[in-house]
Design a protein around this motif. Structure first.
Motif, PDB file in Angstrom:
ATOM      1  N   TYR A  35      29.361  11.619  24.079  1.00  0.00           N
ATOM      2  CA  TYR A  35      30.085  12.758  23.519  1.00  0.00           C
ATOM      3  C   TYR A  35      30.973  12.242  22.388  1.00  0.00           C
ATOM      4  O   TYR A  35      31.323  11.071  22.338  1.00  0.00           O
ATOM      5  N   GLY A  40      42.274  17.200  18.645  1.00  0.00           N
ATOM      6  CA  GLY A  40      42.582  18.586  18.969  1.00  0.00           C
ATOM      7  C   GLY A  40      41.413  19.396  19.481  1.00  0.00           C
ATOM      8  O   GLY A  40      41.524  20.616  19.648  1.00  0.00           O
ATOM      9  N   GLN A  41      40.292  18.736  19.742  1.00  0.00           N
ATOM     10  CA  GLN A  41      39.094  19.439  20.214  1.00  0.00           C
ATOM     11  C   GLN A  41      38.638  18.874  21.547  1.00  0.00           C
ATOM     12  O   GLN A  41      39.016  17.773  21.941  1.00  0.00           O
ATOM     13  N   GLY A  42      37.789  19.634  22.219  1.00  0.00           N
ATOM     14  CA  GLY A  42      37.152  19.105  23.416  1.00  0.00           C
ATOM     15  C   GLY A  42      35.968  18.226  23.037  1.00  0.00           C
ATOM     16  O   GLY A  42      35.489  18.268  21.901  1.00  0.00           O
ATOM     17  N   PRO A  43      35.495  17.421  23.963  1.00  0.00           N
ATOM     18  CA  PRO A  43      34.327  16.583  23.676  1.00  0.00           C
ATOM     19  C   PRO A  43      33.105  17.432  23.312  1.00  0.00           C
ATOM     20  O   PRO A  43      32.895  18.506  23.875  1.00  0.00           O
ATOM     21  N   GLU A  44      32.303  16.907  22.370  1.00  0.00           N
ATOM     22  CA  GLU A  44      31.053  17.575  21.975  1.00  0.00           C
ATOM     23  C   GLU A  44      29.881  16.684  22.348  1.00  0.00           C
ATOM     24  O   GLU A  44      29.881  15.487  22.028  1.00  0.00           O
ATOM     25  N   PHE A  45      28.893  17.262  22.965  1.00  0.00           N
ATOM     26  CA  PHE A  45      27.711  16.535  23.414  1.00  0.00           C
ATOM     27  C   PHE A  45      26.936  15.958  22.235  1.00  0.00           C
ATOM     28  O   PHE A  45      26.736  16.627  21.214  1.00  0.00           O
ATOM     29  N   GLN A 105      30.210  13.919  36.097  1.00  0.00           N
ATOM     30  CA  GLN A 105      30.026  12.851  35.129  1.00  0.00           C
ATOM     31  C   GLN A 105      31.290  12.011  35.126  1.00  0.00           C
ATOM     32  O   GLN A 105      32.390  12.538  35.059  1.00  0.00           O
TER      33      GLN A 105
ATOM     34  N   PHE B  34      33.236  23.429  35.471  1.00  0.00           N
ATOM     35  CA  PHE B  34      34.055  22.260  35.764  1.00  0.00           C
ATOM     36  C   PHE B  34      35.425  22.411  35.103  1.00  0.00           C
ATOM     37  O   PHE B  34      35.570  23.040  34.056  1.00  0.00           O
ATOM     38  N   TYR B  36      38.102  19.403  33.927  1.00  0.00           N
ATOM     39  CA  TYR B  36      38.425  17.989  33.809  1.00  0.00           C
ATOM     40  C   TYR B  36      39.864  17.860  33.338  1.00  0.00           C
ATOM     41  O   TYR B  36      40.381  18.728  32.634  1.00  0.00           O
ATOM     42  N   PHE B  90      40.613  20.377  30.417  1.00  0.00           N
ATOM     43  CA  PHE B  90      39.409  20.866  29.747  1.00  0.00           C
ATOM     44  C   PHE B  90      38.534  21.625  30.735  1.00  0.00           C
ATOM     45  O   PHE B  90      38.202  21.111  31.805  1.00  0.00           O
ATOM     46  N   LEU B 101      27.404  18.743  29.209  1.00  0.00           N
ATOM     47  CA  LEU B 101      28.588  19.582  29.341  1.00  0.00           C
ATOM     48  C   LEU B 101      28.972  20.185  27.997  1.00  0.00           C
ATOM     49  O   LEU B 101      28.961  19.506  26.974  1.00  0.00           O
ATOM     50  N   PHE B 103      32.252  21.771  26.420  1.00  0.00           N
ATOM     51  CA  PHE B 103      33.683  21.798  26.701  1.00  0.00           C
ATOM     52  C   PHE B 103      34.401  22.862  25.885  1.00  0.00           C
ATOM     53  O   PHE B 103      34.023  23.160  24.747  1.00  0.00           O
ATOM     54  N   GLY B 104      35.490  23.383  26.453  1.00  0.00           N
ATOM     55  CA  GLY B 104      36.443  24.139  25.678  1.00  0.00           C
ATOM     56  C   GLY B 104      37.304  23.178  24.873  1.00  0.00           C
ATOM     57  O   GLY B 104      37.183  21.952  24.999  1.00  0.00           O
ATOM     58  N   GLN B 105      38.196  23.712  24.050  1.00  0.00           N
ATOM     59  CA  GLN B 105      38.971  22.829  23.168  1.00  0.00           C
ATOM     60  C   GLN B 105      40.187  22.205  23.845  1.00  0.00           C
ATOM     61  O   GLN B 105      40.870  21.378  23.243  1.00  0.00           O
TER      62      GLN B 105
END
Lengths: 116, 113
Positions: A35, A40-45, A105, B34, B36, B90, B101, B103-105
């Motif tokens: 990822y 400021g962002q969530g993880p991206e696949f 995970q 989920f 996290y 998250f 997955l 994810f949101g921000q």
């Protein structure tokens, strides 16, 4: 036991250079994920391996990004001709079972890549 | 395409206050959900997960989440927060046969002692 490890923890490079980021998953975990997390962002696949093969690489942003897992354990994410926009934290995660669906995970600490 | 949205980007609470963090997902099929958490200086770790069955899921450290299918929501709750709950949270979903997955921000929670 040992968790997911990633090396290096920090990598600073210049625009246009090539970098390799390494991930050691938890022993025995067959599923491995990469990822990317920008500020400021969530993880991206990015990409998912089941064993040695890339089962889903739909998240790789372009052909400068490539990943391998030749023996079904350690994986290397390779970025060619790096650009400033590649700067991010690159996360690796592993999961125990074959399908990976719904499994937890386990994440590594990440590699912080900075492209100057 | 799947997406996850978290409504609260930054939440500040005093210790003992109740917490609810919103999470909505967009996907018409069967999803796994989920939460996290990432404590300062640590890596992402799982708080709780929902696959099927009882829509009220209990996780570690007194957290729980409720899956409401009609609202496409999976909100995280804790009745009384502690200073040690200060972290980034998250929400994420997965579907299909890869387990990847989405994810949101993220929501940054700051708990004041």
């Amino acid at each position: 036991g040992a968790g997911v490890s990633q090396t290096p923890s920090n990598k600073v490079t210049e625009k246009g250079k090539y970098v390799e980021l390494r991930c050691d998953p938890i022993s025995g975990h067959t599923a491995l994920y990469w990822y990317r997390q920008s500020l400021g962002q969530g993880p991206e696949f990015l990409i998912y391996f089941q064993g040695t093969g890339a089962a889903d690489d739909s998240g790789l942003p372009n052909d400068r990004f490539f990943a391998v897992r030749p023996e079904g354990s350690v994986s290397t994410l390779k970025i060619q001709r790096t650009e400033r926009g590649d700067s991010a934290v690159y996360l690796c995660a592993s999961s125990p079972i074959l399908a990976g669906v719904g499994d937890e995970q386990f994440f590594g600490p990440g590699t912080r890549l900075t492209v100057l | 395409a799947q997406s996850v949205s978290q409504h609260n980007h930054h939440v500040i609470l005093s210790e003992a206050a109740s917490l609810e963090l919103g999470c909505n997902y967009s996907y018409g099929g069967t999803v796994n959900l989920f939460w996290y958490v990432q404590y300062p200086g640590q890596h992402l770790q799982l708080l709780l997960k929902y696959f099927s069955g009882d829509p009220l899921v209990k996780g570690i450290k007194g957290f729980e989440a409720e899956f409401i299918k009609s609202k496409f929501s999976f909100n995280l709750r804790k009745p009384s927060v502690q200073w040690s709950d200060t972290a980034e949270y998250f929400c994420a979903c997965s579907s299909g046969n890869t387990g990847k997955l989405i994810f949101g921000q993220g929501t940054t929670l700051q708990v004041k002692p």
